[in-house]
Design an enzyme around this catalytic site. Structure first.
Site, PDB file in Angstrom:
ATOM      1  N   TYR A 156      -2.107   4.908  -2.286  1.00 57.40           N
ATOM      2  CA  TYR A 156      -3.581   5.091  -1.948  1.00 57.40           C
ATOM      3  C   TYR A 156      -4.382   5.938  -3.149  1.00 57.40           C
ATOM      4  O   TYR A 156      -5.042   7.380  -2.861  1.00 57.40           O
ATOM      5  CB  TYR A 156      -3.245   5.722  -0.811  1.00 57.40           C
ATOM      6  CG  TYR A 156      -3.708   4.828  -0.176  1.00 57.40           C
ATOM      7  CD1 TYR A 156      -2.313   4.300   0.639  1.00 57.40           C
ATOM      8  CD2 TYR A 156      -4.719   4.134   0.859  1.00 57.40           C
ATOM      9  CE1 TYR A 156      -1.892   3.973   1.766  1.00 57.40           C
ATOM     10  CE2 TYR A 156      -4.326   2.886   1.632  1.00 57.40           C
ATOM     11  CZ  TYR A 156      -3.255   2.457   2.094  1.00 57.40           C
ATOM     12  OH  TYR A 156      -2.786   1.929   2.995  1.00 57.40           O
ATOM     13  N   ASN A 215      -3.332  -3.879  -1.437  1.00 57.75           N
ATOM     14  CA  ASN A 215      -4.375  -4.208  -2.516  1.00 57.75           C
ATOM     15  C   ASN A 215      -4.701  -3.007  -2.871  1.00 57.75           C
ATOM     16  O   ASN A 215      -5.700  -2.451  -4.221  1.00 57.75           O
ATOM     17  CB  ASN A 215      -5.870  -4.236  -0.798  1.00 57.75           C
ATOM     18  CG  ASN A 215      -5.902  -3.118   0.143  1.00 57.75           C
ATOM     19  OD1 ASN A 215      -4.660  -3.296   0.560  1.00 57.75           O
ATOM     20  ND2 ASN A 215      -6.954  -2.820   0.211  1.00 57.75           N
ATOM     21  N   HIS A 268      -2.135  -3.605   6.382  1.00 57.96           N
ATOM     22  CA  HIS A 268      -3.350  -3.441   5.394  1.00 57.96           C
ATOM     23  C   HIS A 268      -4.206  -3.217   6.929  1.00 57.96           C
ATOM     24  O   HIS A 268      -4.872  -2.052   6.646  1.00 57.96           O
ATOM     25  CB  HIS A 268      -3.389  -5.221   5.375  1.00 57.96           C
ATOM     26  CG  HIS A 268      -5.101  -4.784   5.069  1.00 57.96           C
ATOM     27  ND1 HIS A 268      -4.958  -4.283   3.521  1.00 57.96           N
ATOM     28  CD2 HIS A 268      -5.873  -6.075   4.282  1.00 57.96           C
ATOM     29  CE1 HIS A 268      -6.268  -5.222   3.736  1.00 57.96           C
ATOM     30  NE2 HIS A 268      -6.699  -5.907   3.698  1.00 57.96           N
ATOM     31  N   VAL A 269      -4.114  -3.247   7.998  1.00 63.07           N
ATOM     32  CA  VAL A 269      -5.118  -2.787   9.334  1.00 63.07           C
ATOM     33  C   VAL A 269      -4.012  -1.593  10.088  1.00 63.07           C
ATOM     34  O   VAL A 269      -2.462  -1.192  10.425  1.00 63.07           O
ATOM     35  CB  VAL A 269      -4.455  -4.130  10.513  1.00 63.07           C
ATOM     36  CG1 VAL A 269      -5.580  -3.560  11.403  1.00 63.07           C
ATOM     37  CG2 VAL A 269      -5.276  -5.445   9.249  1.00 63.07           C
ATOM     38  N   HIS A 270      -4.714  -0.642  10.015  1.00 67.52           N
ATOM     39  CA  HIS A 270      -3.610   0.488  10.105  1.00 67.52           C
ATOM     40  C   HIS A 270      -3.626   0.579  11.751  1.00 67.52           C
ATOM     41  O   HIS A 270      -4.216   1.400  11.931  1.00 67.52           O
ATOM     42  CB  HIS A 270      -4.400   2.006   9.111  1.00 67.52           C
ATOM     43  CG  HIS A 270      -4.829   1.486   7.836  1.00 67.52           C
ATOM     44  ND1 HIS A 270      -5.570   2.467   6.816  1.00 67.52           N
ATOM     45  CD2 HIS A 270      -4.237   0.874   6.805  1.00 67.52           C
ATOM     46  CE1 HIS A 270      -5.503   1.338   6.186  1.00 67.52           C
ATOM     47  NE2 HIS A 270      -4.765   1.324   5.273  1.00 67.52           N
ATOM     48  N   HIS A 290     -10.983  -5.882   8.690  1.00 66.47           N
ATOM     49  CA  HIS A 290     -10.097  -6.611   7.632  1.00 66.47           C
ATOM     50  C   HIS A 290     -10.035  -7.936   8.111  1.00 66.47           C
ATOM     51  O   HIS A 290      -9.306  -8.893   8.065  1.00 66.47           O
ATOM     52  CB  HIS A 290      -8.808  -6.570   6.944  1.00 66.47           C
ATOM     53  CG  HIS A 290      -8.779  -5.163   6.425  1.00 66.47           C
ATOM     54  ND1 HIS A 290      -9.448  -5.249   5.410  1.00 66.47           N
ATOM     55  CD2 HIS A 290      -7.880  -3.616   6.323  1.00 66.47           C
ATOM     56  CE1 HIS A 290      -8.754  -3.506   5.493  1.00 66.47           C
ATOM     57  NE2 HIS A 290      -8.399  -3.114   5.596  1.00 66.47           N
ATOM     58  N   ASP A 338       0.762  -0.823   0.051  1.00 68.66           N
ATOM     59  CA  ASP A 338       0.180   0.103  -0.061  1.00 68.66           C
ATOM     60  C   ASP A 338       0.481   1.262  -0.246  1.00 68.66           C
ATOM     61  O   ASP A 338       1.049   1.647   1.065  1.00 68.66           O
ATOM     62  CB  ASP A 338      -0.923   0.073   1.035  1.00 68.66           C
ATOM     63  CG  ASP A 338      -2.442  -0.785   0.906  1.00 68.66           C
ATOM     64  OD1 ASP A 338      -1.913  -1.455  -0.491  1.00 68.66           O
ATOM     65  OD2 ASP A 338      -2.906  -1.221   1.539  1.00 68.66           O
TER      66      ASP A 338
END
Ligand SMILES: [Fe+2]
Length: 475
Positions: A206, A240, A362-364, A335, A203
């Site tokens: 964005y 993603n 992925h998980v912020h 997620h 990522d």
């Protein structure tokens, strides 16, 4: 900590002290889940992207000046570097001139230039040139933009691959281009532990959060990250936000902007796609996996990984590190279970081959697991709880780079026993390999001073020193 308190209770001598101990144990059983949820409260402010006229996005001056300069390892062992940049006025030259610090002899290499279109966006001229036959542990200068406006940068090659070679990796994920992203990058740059290579867990820009995936935000991200990635390699993992799949505007080829802009040395590890590959660097063997490419049985990624893991020679590279985007162990309410299918496919291999650590994004937020595995389940036996396993990796979620989507603050309660530490703050981490047995890991939150360590762990190598290194049993 819990285990020690239990022992104290059992050895109490009088009836009353035993009774107190039993009560103590019972109350601990309620509150102690093995891990720690940080009580640090971050100043809550909205995470917004920096405007395009910010100084960090500034276009370098001069006709056809190279911009978005970035480097990554260009072969399997660290004797080559892929140099990439963009020119906007005309294609210009893909030539790189380079020389080592101690040599006046200038060498050059030629690469390739390409462009792509995405909906109504047309890219600049994207150059990728691999420079080879570099000496280990040497500072090199390099110049891009031959012919018009040139720009000069430098990097240091890694030491030759070997079991006791110290090396310091930085960990950044889900960076984006917000004010918080800028803080993360600054904290990484000014961390006195001085990371030499970034392991980036996916990522990047964005851009896909903008209307029609405005690819100008890929360009601005490239200019933003240049101040680090032009001087030290970042090892890329696809997330993603790299997919950019948008059939509503006719964009049906996944990873189009990412794979044009960011090249990796996938062929050097016999991979057939740039989304999964491996490199050696100093004493580490790094395997990059793709959460968003097929990974089931018979797929190219599965077959590659099946053949790759037995090739890792731990007497040469004791530290086996895996990068992926979607975490397998995640106790945030974001997620949920997205990494589960890949875990089912590959976790038994990670235990068999004693992977030291898995970094995901992925998980912020931030989370570090105990060494656990969950591989006993066979559909009918009902054994589906993660258990402590000294052959298993530590799983670290480091998707806290600071992108515009903001923090993941909502956690599952109670904290599961496999979760050793979790905190909803932006930051980065450092994995500092000392020798074949020890590595010092630290996580740094953006709100602290540059040298402050918010979470730490001494990693004991799973091949050379497979002793319990859990922070909860050591304390
Ligand atoms: Fe993501």
């Amino acid at each position: 900590m819990c285990r020690q308190k239990v022992k104290m209770g059992l050895f109490g001598s009088s009836l009353s002290s035993s009774l107190i101990a039993v009560i103590l144990v019972l109350s601990l059983a309620v509150v102690c889940h093995g891990g720690k949820t940080s009580t640090f409260v971050r100043k809550v402010e909205k995470t917004i992207d920096m405007p395009l006229n910010s100084d960090v996005f500034k276009v370098p001056p001069g006709y056809n000046a190279p911009q978005q300069v970035h480097i990554t390892q260009g072969d399997h062992v660290g004797e080559a570097m892929i140099i990439s940049w963009v020119t906007v006025d005309e294609p210009g030259s893909s030539k790189v001139v380079f020389w080592s610090e101690n040599s006046k002899e200038k060498r050059h290499a030629k690469g390739k230039v390409s462009t792509y279109k995405y909906y109504n966006y047309k890219s600049g001229f994207i150059h990728h040139t691999t420079i080879r036959n570099l000496k280990f542990n040497t500072k090199y200068y390099y110049v891009v933009g031959i012919g018009h406006t040139t720009r000069q940068f430098w990097f240091v090659t890694p030491p030759e691959v070997g079991p006791d070679v110290p090396y310091t990796f930085g960990l950044i994920g889900d960076l984006g281009q917000s004010y918080d992203s800028n803080r993360t990058l600054t904290h990484y740059e000014l961390n006195p532990q001085k990371g030499k290579t970034v392991l980036f867990v996916g990522d990047l820009s964005y851009a896909d959060n903008y209307p029609n995936h405005d690819n100008n935000r890929w360009d601005s991200w490239g200019r933003f990250a240049e101040r680090s990635v032009a001087y030290q390699p970042w090892i890329w993992t696809a997330g993603n936000h790299e997919i950019d799949y948008e059939p509503s505007i006719g964009e049906t080829k996944p990873f189009k902007p990412y794979s044009h802009r960011y090249h990796v040395p996938f062929k050097a590890s016999n991979s057939t796609e740039p989304f999964w590959y491996s490199i050696k660097r100093a004493s580490a063997y790094i395997i990059v996996l793709s959460s968003y490419s097929a990974y089931g049985k018979y797929t190219p990624q599965y077959k590659w990984l099946e053949e790759e893991l037995p090739k890792v020679n731990r007497t040469e590279t004791p530290w086996l590190i895996v990068l992926m985007h979607s975490p397998w162990y995640n106790s945030y309410n974001y997620h949920f279970l997205e990494g589960e299918t890949m875990r089912v496919m590959y976790e038994a291999w990670f235990v068999k081959y004693k992977v030291d650590v898995v970094f995901a994004g992925h998980v912020h937020a931030y989370e570090r697991s105990e060494r656990v595995s969950n591989i006993a389940y066979n559909v009918v036996n009902g054994i589906c709880t993660p258990i402590k396993d000294q052959s298993a990796p530590v799983y670290i979620t480091i998707g806290d780079g600071g992108n515009l989507e903001g923090l993941a603050t909502n956690m599952t309660e109670p904290q599961p026993p496999y979760s050793a530490y979790r905190e909803a703050s932006f930051g980065h981490a450092i994995f500092d390999i000392k020798n074949r047995t020890h590595a010092y890991y630290s996580w740094h939150r953006n709100q602290d001073g540059y040298a402050v360590e918010a979470d730490t762990m001494w990693f004991f190598n799973r091949y050379n020193h497979p002793v319990d290194d859990s922070t909860s049993t050591q304390s």
